[in-house]
Structures are given as C-alpha cells and as structure tokens.
Design a protein around this motif. Sequence first.
Motif, PDB file in Angstrom:
ATOM      1  N   TYR A   1     -30.938 -62.442 108.649  1.00 41.99           N
ATOM      2  CA  TYR A   1     -31.607 -62.970 107.866  1.00 41.99           C
ATOM      3  C   TYR A   1     -32.899 -62.587 107.734  1.00 41.99           C
ATOM      4  O   TYR A   1     -33.452 -62.207 108.783  1.00 41.99           O
ATOM      5  N   ASP A   2     -33.767 -62.866 106.751  1.00 40.22           N
ATOM      6  CA  ASP A   2     -35.130 -62.099 106.747  1.00 40.22           C
ATOM      7  C   ASP A   2     -35.861 -63.088 107.748  1.00 40.22           C
ATOM      8  O   ASP A   2     -35.528 -64.290 108.153  1.00 40.22           O
ATOM      9  N   THR A   3     -36.993 -62.773 107.854  1.00 40.71           N
ATOM     10  CA  THR A   3     -37.919 -63.474 109.139  1.00 40.71           C
ATOM     11  C   THR A   3     -38.284 -64.922 108.446  1.00 40.71           C
ATOM     12  O   THR A   3     -38.117 -65.833 109.079  1.00 40.71           O
ATOM     13  N   ALA A   4     -38.692 -65.135 107.123  1.00 39.56           N
ATOM     14  CA  ALA A   4     -39.013 -66.408 106.703  1.00 39.56           C
ATOM     15  C   ALA A   4     -37.808 -67.491 106.915  1.00 39.56           C
ATOM     16  O   ALA A   4     -37.986 -68.452 107.207  1.00 39.56           O
ATOM     17  N   THR A   5     -36.673 -66.793 106.542  1.00 36.72           N
ATOM     18  CA  THR A   5     -35.337 -67.895 106.528  1.00 36.72           C
ATOM     19  C   THR A   5     -35.167 -68.038 108.007  1.00 36.72           C
ATOM     20  O   THR A   5     -34.892 -69.239 108.160  1.00 36.72           O
TER      21      THR A   5
ATOM     22  N   ALA B   1     -46.808 -52.900 115.994  1.00 34.11           N
ATOM     23  CA  ALA B   1     -46.558 -51.612 115.490  1.00 34.11           C
ATOM     24  C   ALA B   1     -46.168 -51.993 113.909  1.00 34.11           C
ATOM     25  O   ALA B   1     -46.159 -52.945 113.408  1.00 34.11           O
ATOM     26  N   PHE B   2     -45.913 -50.808 113.286  1.00 32.26           N
ATOM     27  CA  PHE B   2     -45.658 -50.726 111.999  1.00 32.26           C
ATOM     28  C   PHE B   2     -46.395 -51.156 110.819  1.00 32.26           C
ATOM     29  O   PHE B   2     -46.409 -51.071 109.782  1.00 32.26           O
ATOM     30  N   ARG B   3     -47.704 -51.624 111.238  1.00 32.05           N
ATOM     31  CA  ARG B   3     -48.693 -51.904 110.435  1.00 32.05           C
ATOM     32  C   ARG B   3     -48.368 -52.976 109.410  1.00 32.05           C
ATOM     33  O   ARG B   3     -48.533 -53.052 107.993  1.00 32.05           O
ATOM     34  N   VAL B   4     -47.551 -53.936 109.901  1.00 34.06           N
ATOM     35  CA  VAL B   4     -47.136 -55.236 109.101  1.00 34.06           C
ATOM     36  C   VAL B   4     -47.808 -56.165 109.797  1.00 34.06           C
ATOM     37  O   VAL B   4     -48.591 -56.648 110.883  1.00 34.06           O
ATOM     38  N   ASP B   5     -47.917 -57.579 108.933  1.00 27.85           N
ATOM     39  CA  ASP B   5     -48.423 -58.809 109.424  1.00 27.85           C
ATOM     40  C   ASP B   5     -47.682 -59.108 110.634  1.00 27.85           C
ATOM     41  O   ASP B   5     -46.743 -58.699 111.102  1.00 27.85           O
ATOM     42  N   ASP B   6     -48.427 -60.169 111.450  1.00 25.65           N
ATOM     43  CA  ASP B   6     -47.975 -60.826 112.984  1.00 25.65           C
ATOM     44  C   ASP B   6     -46.767 -61.163 112.878  1.00 25.65           C
ATOM     45  O   ASP B   6     -45.945 -60.955 113.837  1.00 25.65           O
ATOM     46  N   VAL B   7     -46.233 -61.965 112.083  1.00 24.17           N
ATOM     47  CA  VAL B   7     -44.778 -62.675 111.942  1.00 24.17           C
ATOM     48  C   VAL B   7     -43.607 -61.718 111.898  1.00 24.17           C
ATOM     49  O   VAL B   7     -42.759 -61.612 112.703  1.00 24.17           O
ATOM     50  N   ALA B   8     -44.022 -60.793 110.664  1.00 25.62           N
ATOM     51  CA  ALA B   8     -42.888 -59.565 110.566  1.00 25.62           C
ATOM     52  C   ALA B   8     -42.866 -58.902 111.827  1.00 25.62           C
ATOM     53  O   ALA B   8     -41.630 -58.292 112.390  1.00 25.62           O
ATOM     54  N   ALA B   9     -43.965 -58.396 112.333  1.00 22.21           N
ATOM     55  CA  ALA B   9     -44.003 -57.444 113.240  1.00 22.21           C
ATOM     56  C   ALA B   9     -43.569 -57.871 114.557  1.00 22.21           C
ATOM     57  O   ALA B   9     -42.575 -57.213 115.279  1.00 22.21           O
ATOM     58  N   ASP B  10     -43.777 -59.365 114.997  1.00 23.45           N
ATOM     59  CA  ASP B  10     -43.046 -59.575 116.154  1.00 23.45           C
ATOM     60  C   ASP B  10     -41.463 -60.049 116.164  1.00 23.45           C
ATOM     61  O   ASP B  10     -41.046 -59.478 117.174  1.00 23.45           O
ATOM     62  N   ARG B  11     -40.860 -60.045 115.118  1.00 21.89           N
ATOM     63  CA  ARG B  11     -39.579 -60.221 115.039  1.00 21.89           C
ATOM     64  C   ARG B  11     -38.943 -58.631 114.769  1.00 21.89           C
ATOM     65  O   ARG B  11     -38.055 -58.386 115.600  1.00 21.89           O
TER      66      ARG B  11
END
Length: 432
Positions: free
Chosen positions: A56-60, A196-206
């Motif tokens: 599932y995606d991070t938000a879900t 890493a990956f130059r993405v926002d905090d929540v997405a990068a953490d997962r």
Amino acid sequence: MHGSNWGVSNDALVVEGLMASTTDPVTNRATAVSLHAECPRMRAEDAVLTVVTLAYDTATTNALPGRARGLDVAERVLCRDLEHWAGQSGSVVAIGEAAVAYLSMGTHEDAQQLRSRLPELRARVSRAAGAVPRMSAAQGPSRKSSDVVARALERLVLPRGVVPEQDQWAAGAVRARPLWDAATGKQFGTQVRLQAFRVDDVAADRAESLLSLTRSPRSVDGAAAAHEAMPHVVAAQPGDDPVLWDVTAVLSGTGPARATLTQTLIDRCPPGMWIGVSAWLAVLDEVQQALRTLRGRGHRIVLTRYGSGREPLAAFDELPMDGILLDPHLEAGARVTSEDSAVLLAILEHATRNGIAVLSTSRSAVDPRRRPAPVLRPRTEDPGDQVLERARLVGLTLRQTAILVNASTGQGPMAPRWDRYDVATHWAHAHA
C-alpha cells in the motif's frame, strides 16, 4: 529457557524455536531475513530470479489503525493475494510496512510466463472498494539476486520520477527530530538521519525502511558517503543530549556487501554517537558482532521499530543494547485498540525491569497522563501451570513466551497458535 523447568520437552522448544527463526510471526510466511539467503542455487548462472512486490502507498499505510487491526491485517491480506496468484511455485516473503514480496527461481521461459501473468495479479488486487496496493516486478540473473530485489523494492516505494543514485545519502538533506522518553514523556535527545532520494520526510522514512531490507553491492558507495557526512551532522546538533543515528539503511546488505558495510560502520562511526538499528536486523550474526564491537567502544545501542512483532528471539540481557525505539504503528494503535495497548504496556514493563531506555518519536503517543485502552478479554485459554506468570516474572519477552506456550500445547494441526497479542492480553487481564 529449559523445557524441563517448565514442563515442556526440549525437543518441542527446539522445534518451535526453529519455526520462529524462519517464519514471520505477523504473517506466518517466510521471514524477511530470507531475502539475504545465500545458497548454491541462487548463484547458478543460468537461473532467473523473478521478484514481484505488493504494498500500500505511504498515505494508506499511515492511515491504518495501528498494528493489530491495521498493518498486521493488511500484510496478511497481501500475502494471501500473492499466494492465490502464484499458486504452488516460488515463495512469499513478508517484509513489513504493509509490503510483501514473491520470489521465484526458474528458466528464462518460466520468467517470461510469470511476467505475462502480472495483469492477472493487478486485476486481483483492484478491489471494488478500498485502497488498491501498488505492484512492481523485477527479473534478472540469480547470481545478482541483491540487485534484482533492490530494483523491485525501489520501483515499489519510491515516488514516480525519482531515480536512486549511488550517492543518494550525500545528495540528501539532513533531518533531525526529537526523541521522547516513553516512561516519563520528557525529551530525551535527537534522532538524526540523512534523507535519501530527495523526497519529503514521510515518504523517505518509509522508503528507507523497506529498502534497508536488501542492500546490493552497488549501494556500498552510498553508505560510505553517509559515513563521510555523519560527523558534520553530529557537530551541528546543539546541546549535550544524546544523538541517535539509525544506521539500518547503511548497514543492511546481502552477499559481500554485508561484511563490507558492517566493517565500514565499525571503522568510521563517529565517537560518542548512539547507534540505532532495526530490531529484525539485529538477529544477523555480522550485524550483532558489529554492535557488540561498537558497544565495547562506548557507543550506546538502540533497537528501532521495536514492537512491530519482528523482534529478536532473545532476552534483553542477551543482546548488545541499551534502549529501544518504539514502532510508531504500535504506538498509534495503542491509542485505539486494546491489543496494541496491551503489547505496548508489556514492552514498557519488560524494559523497565531490565533497565532499558524506551524511546519514542511522538510525544503525544507516550503521554503518561493518557488513559489506557480497556483491557481486552483473552481470545485463548490459559495454558495452566502458571506458565504465563512465571514467564513474566523471569523476564521472557512476548515472542519467547509465545514460543513457550506453543511448545507446551503441542504442534498438532488443531492446536491454537499463540502470538504476542495472546500473551500480552493474558498478562494485562491478569493484572487489571
């Protein structure tokens, strides 16, 4: 644990211990450590490895109601979907964080046939209502299994358009967040990470949590870059409170990479820093030896994401550790479900008895003034002979106690299988 002292045969305990070390306790499928398997067949030059992942995606994932009635259920459903699609071939591996993987070895023709069936899997998981999991796949020579698994996970968890780079940590941003003492609610220190990956905090953490399951040899350069940057990150932190660096993402590795990464950590870890590593990774021999070496040099060791259910099969005093960082999904679930609340309270009590610091990244989740969830009536019968109470008093963990109970009730097909929720709810009910 000696079986004769508990009315349990040693043979039964050995069987349960072997099962627990190779089977994921949340989904009852192969454990995530299976991704690190090194066997002659995996090195066969003419074999093709196919990896299919669902998640599932991070938000879900973050919206799920904790673990007992959220994440655990989602992972079991994803495993079931993959198994129904795959049939009898290959292996389904639980990797946590609402994600599962399917691994299959075969010929080039077998790999092509599997890829041709991916639309069937996509149709199967596209349910009429509710969130639809994302799917990814990768294929390649089995001798490069690390790269194949890494590609499948990258395609699954990285946002579209983001391409991982070898210097991903060097190019990333520095993130720091406060840590709280779960017993008192007071601020303890700071957790730092190179995002890493130059993405926002929540997405990068997962993303980093999932990608840490397999580190291919091409990631060694990125890990070295992280070690280069970390002394500067630590120097920038104000005050004298502890600084915790979760090294899971730069320590995980398969094949030759794992030994290189652990030795790099030993050689280049900044002095005085607290070291965090995912609880599931601490069971690997190379990782545990590296942690013992660092602890001998004065570093403090913290097992992170503790409470996910995938903790080591060892007592606190058998591990090189000074603290645990609670699994955020368990903390969230403890606010809404009795099962997660019982597990959290059992962990807090066990850690207090052993003088282990319990940390959290969420102050609200560990507010000591928060009213606990109502005690849930156990779903299983007490095994008798005061097994549960004796296990609690001598300091067995939830996983160790579940193994003990399963060994005492037998391994027959109709025997009830205990998990951490059964143990925790019995303990909570007995001391309500």
